[in-house]
Write an enzyme that holds these catalytic residues in place. Structure first.
Site, PDB file in Angstrom:
ATOM      1  N   GLU A   4      -0.204  -0.425   5.913  1.00  6.84           N
ATOM      2  CA  GLU A   4       0.882  -0.016   6.673  1.00  6.84           C
ATOM      3  C   GLU A   4       0.865   1.572   6.698  1.00  6.84           C
ATOM      4  O   GLU A   4       1.084   2.165   7.925  1.00  6.84           O
ATOM      5  CB  GLU A   4       2.119  -0.458   6.338  1.00  6.84           C
ATOM      6  CG  GLU A   4       3.479  -0.006   7.123  1.00  6.84           C
ATOM      7  CD  GLU A   4       3.929   1.469   7.231  1.00  6.84           C
ATOM      8  OE1 GLU A   4       4.554   1.880   8.027  1.00  6.84           O
ATOM      9  OE2 GLU A   4       3.917   2.110   6.066  1.00  6.84           O
ATOM     10  N   ASP A  27       1.011  -1.143  -0.125  1.00 15.45           N
ATOM     11  CA  ASP A  27       0.038   0.035  -0.149  1.00 15.45           C
ATOM     12  C   ASP A  27       0.918   1.124  -0.050  1.00 15.45           C
ATOM     13  O   ASP A  27       2.090   1.107   0.465  1.00 15.45           O
ATOM     14  CB  ASP A  27      -0.936  -0.048   1.212  1.00 15.45           C
ATOM     15  CG  ASP A  27      -0.386   0.030   2.510  1.00 15.45           C
ATOM     16  OD1 ASP A  27       0.609  -0.641   2.685  1.00 15.45           O
ATOM     17  OD2 ASP A  27      -0.648   1.069   3.121  1.00 15.45           O
TER      18      ASP A  27
END
Length: 454
Positions: A156, A92
């Site tokens: 994250e 991500d």
């Protein structure tokens, strides 16, 4: 010069690495459906899973984590009796911010002046490619001498804790003798560095309300309490005159005794404008690695274009507080909340909502894994010794892993050196750093396979 087959193999694989990073960067994998569709993250996760299967990983799985995102897991068994090393990255990315400010499209990997530009190129899709490069080089030169687990996180950057909670519910899954987190970076390009400390983080949303609705500033201004003005007062109370963070009751005077960070170097790395001073006091390393730091991430307020002459009834802000090693993020959250409530003026109604938290981290650098990495980096960076530095950012999973596996050594390396400009517009990665760190990781796995361990 003595030939290095691993380095030669990595060099030969760099065109493939660029092609793969191009594919990965194309996924707009921001783990916030309010920004980009969830399908972008799902497609990126599927790409990672396919890549692991192609490399012979077993038990490849898309893990549905409690925050609604997916992490990708795979196991590559090594020789019998070999240690297990967990390799971490996240797929991500941060939102691109103002896409018009990028010199090239943020989700198209583009080469310029010897660097590859694109959102996630360094943080941290490049970290995943680094792991793949290292493993491929070993497979081409006798095989991977350890058992390898890979975990690629899907949230994250959002700090929503999905993988941490999943790992706590399945403590067997990520168990390893050593962990290499590919989400840090060299102190600067060409200087091999492991990161030994991370600041933790708490993030809160603050809403201030003063009126039932907006009012005409000419008719009511001067007596009607302005929610935006009240919020500005609260935000200003979080800093001293020199810019130091001031949260009531939160210690902010610790020092850093490791690698120095010269002010001139920091000004250049941070691109501080001429004539503008740095904030805070003490050394730069003290300020960014050893002390708390508050940042206002965003404010909900009327934009200048189209603004009306009104006293504002409500205003909101998102505040991040970085928490240094030695302090507890939960306690810092309580102090920050109490400070905001105490400093809200005029009896305004204030609501503080926590939206993210991660504990600070400090690694033990005295074990065999660190010795193995130091030797490996000296091979990948001839003439340079491995440096140990701190990092102001947060990787919440590190504390979870340290708690679950207290005997495991955790090493943080990666591609996010200062020129990478992670989290900003025009993020980039140095292909030379990608190549050298892949060589270092491959040699580390060889060294660690033969190292003595308790």
């Amino acid at each position: 010069m003595t030939a290095n087959p691993i380095a030669e193999t990595v060099a030969s694989l760099m065109p493939r690495a660029r092609a793969e990073l191009t594919e990965l960067v194309a996924f707009r994998s921001v783990a916030d459906p309010a920004v980009f569709p969830r399908g972008e993250c799902e497609a990126a996760a599927a790409w990672v899973a396919d890549a692991l299967r192609a490399e012979g990983f077993q038990d490849v799985a898309l893990l549905d984590t409690p925050d609604g995102t997916q992490s990708v897991y795979g196991l590559l068994p090594g020789p019998e009796g070999a240690p297990t090393v967990l390799l971490y990255a996240h797929y991500d990315v941060q939102p691109p911010l103002d896409e018009n400010a990028w010199l090239t499209p943020p989700f198209e990997l583009t080469e310029r002046d010897g660097r590859w530009y694109g959102r996630g190129a360094a943080d941290c899709k490049g970290g995943l490619v680094m792991h793949l490069l290292a493993l491929r080089a070993l497979k081409a030169n006798g095989g991977v001498p350890v058992s390898v687990k890979i975990i690629a996180e899907g949230s994250e950057e959002q700090g929503t804790g999905g993988l941490e909670r999943y790992a706590e519910s399945r403590p067997d899954l990520l168990a390893a003798d050593a962990v290499v987190v590919g989400d840090a970076g060299n102190f600067r390009t060409g200087l091999p560095t492991v990161t030994a400390t991370l600041r933790g983080m708490t993030m809160v949303r603050v809403e201030v309300d003063t009126l039932a609705g907006n009012l005409h500033s000419g008719q009511f201004g001067g007596a009607a309490p302005d929610a935006l003005a009240a919020l500005i007062r609260v935000l200003d109370s979080l800093r001293a005159a020199d810019g130091s963070t001031t949260v009531d009751g939160l210690a902010a005077d610790a020092g850093w005794d490791g690698l120095d960070y010269a002010e001139d170097d920091f000004r250049r790395d941070a691109e501080v404008l001429d004539g503008v001073g740095l904030i805070g006091h003490g050394s730069v390393a003290d300020r960014i690695w050893a002390r708390p730091a508050v940042t206002v991430l965003g404010i909900d307020a009327p934009p200048v274009v189209g603004a009306t002459p009104s006293v504002q009834a409500s205003a909101r802000a998102l505040i991040s507080l970085r928490v240094p090693p030695g302090q507890d993020a939960g306690a810092a959250t309580e102090l920050l909340t109490a400070h905001i409530e105490r400093h809200t003026p005029w009896g305004a109604r204030v609501r503080v909502e926590q939206v993210g938290e991660g504990q600070p981290f400090r690694a033990d650098t005295t074990g065999p894994a660190y010795a193995a990495m130091a030797d490996a980096m000296s091979v990948a960076y001839p003439g340079q010794e491995m440096q140990v530095a701190g990092q102001g950012g947060s990787i919440p999973l590190c504390n979870t892993l340290a708690s679950l596996y207290p005997r495991a050594e955790i090493l943080l390396i990666g591609l996010s050196e200062p020129e990478a400009r992670i989290h900003a517009v025009n993020e980039s990665v140095s292909p030379d750093e990608l190549r050298r760190l892949a060589v270092a990781e491959a040699h580390f796995l060889v060294n660690y396979a033969g190292a003595g361990r308790d």
